[in-house]
Design an enzyme around this catalytic site. Structure first.
Site, PDB file in Angstrom:
ATOM      1  CD  GLU A  74      -2.496   1.314   2.725  1.00  0.00           C
ATOM      2  OE1 GLU A  74      -2.919   0.225   3.174  1.00  0.00           O
ATOM      3  OE2 GLU A  74      -2.695   2.406   3.296  1.00  0.00           O
TER       4      GLU A  74
ATOM      5  CD  GLU B 124      -3.295   7.825   6.200  1.00  0.00           C
ATOM      6  OE1 GLU B 124      -4.195   7.079   6.633  1.00  0.00           O
ATOM      7  OE2 GLU B 124      -2.119   7.453   6.021  1.00  0.00           O
TER       8      GLU B 124
END
Length: 332
Positions: free
Chosen positions: A135, A140
């Site tokens: 990932e 974020e």
């Protein structure tokens, strides 16, 4: 002799063995997202107070809409959330195509902001199951954060050196998702790269390049930066049929070099891209009162729809380029 080995090891981390040229593969602008992406209605894997809705429901509720030049995804900012439901209506979309060695350039005007929000733009293995295949978190943050966090989450056996050629700040070096509550190996950008200040500047550009030769790198340029490469700022296909991160791009904010500490082929395969917006959950909920918010995160989500007016993505474009290796000239 040990000193020489140490110097060579450091050089191998700081200087990639090859440069890579990328050719445009796909462009997503406006309505392209409705045709090239899937609206996921899964239960949130991060335990957020969110109800991900289908494309039909999202378009009917005006949570997903587009113009010729813009694509929007947003949270429901009209309704109180009943306690016996999954949570506030929101959107999570997944690209239909997966990409291996590639360069993604996101022109983003606005990202979701505010208490309880947890927006992310990231990629994950199409094959999986997660965390197999890796990932890559490109954008974020949570709540009132102002600094973007870029991270890798992998199966065991992938770590990063503390010292690298990057402008961000290392927050963790073990990428193994099974370690430290799935913290991953992260790099934090400076203030202004996320949330309210990012939006106030009119957004900017994020670029993520991943190759076997150069590892994984992320750049960020705010809208008002004089240093945005022309091929990023004005990607006219006729002028820029190919693109290559060169010295004019500057050092990446985050560099995740590949080597004996993290085997690329063993930890990363073809990835699909994801945009999502969840609320509270494993991260935003657990740090709610330490990231600029007060009270109960879940109560805030349930009872304050007007607080989510600015909880939206406004995407100008996402361009995906695929890789062709171009070796550096030999050192003589």
């Amino acid at each position: 002799m040990r000193t020489g080995v140490a110097i060579l090891s450091l050089v191998s981390v700081l200087i990639p063995a090859a440069s890579t040229q990328f050719t445009l593969a796909d462009v997503y602008v406006g309505n392209d997202f409705f045709n090239g992406w899937s609206w996921q209605t899964i239960n949130d894997p991060t335990n957020g107070r969110v109800n991900y809705v289908s494309q039909g429901v999202a378009r009917g509720m005006n949570l997903s809409y587009a113009t010729d030049t813009k694509f929007f995804m947003r949270a429901d900012d009209y309704n109180i959330v009943p306690p016996n439901t999954r949570g506030r209506n929101s959107v999570r979309i997944l690209s239909n195509k997966a990409y291996g060695d590639s360069l993604a350039v996101l022109d983003l005007q606005h990202m979701p902001e505010g208490c309880s929000t947890w927006p992310a733009f990231w990629s994950l293995s199409q094959k999986g199951p997660w965390p197999a295949g890796g990932e890559i978190d490109i954008i974020e943050g949570v709540n009132m954060d102002t600094q973007n966090l870029m991270s890798l989450h992998t199966s065991p056996g992938c770590t990063m050196p503390q010292q690298r050629l990057e402008t961000g700040t290392v927050t963790s070096t073990n990428c193994d998702a099974n370690v430290n509550y799935n913290q991953g190996c992260g790099v934090q950008d400076a203030a202004g790269s996320f949330g309210v200040p990012f939006n106030a500047r009119g957004g900017g550009w994020y670029a993520m390049a991943r190759t076997q030769q150069d590892g994984i790198r992320v750049w960020f340029w705010p809208r008002d930066s004089p240093d945005v490469p022309l091929a990023v700022r004005a990607p006219v296909p006729g002028l820029f049929p190919t693109i290559m991160p060169d010295p004019t791009w500057g050092a990446p904010v985050a560099a995740f070099p590949i080597g004996p500490y993290c085997d690329y082929a063993a930890h990363f395969d073809a990835h699909q891209f994801v945009f999502d917006l969840t609320f509270c959950g494993d991260l935003a909920g657990n740090v709610y009162t330490s990231t600029g918010c007060s009270g109960s995160c879940v109560d805030f989500v349930n009872n304050n729809p007007q607080a989510f007016t600015n909880a939206y993505w406004e995407v100008n474009s996402l361009r995906i380029y695929t890789a062709t290796e171009t070796p550096y000239p030999p050192i003589v």
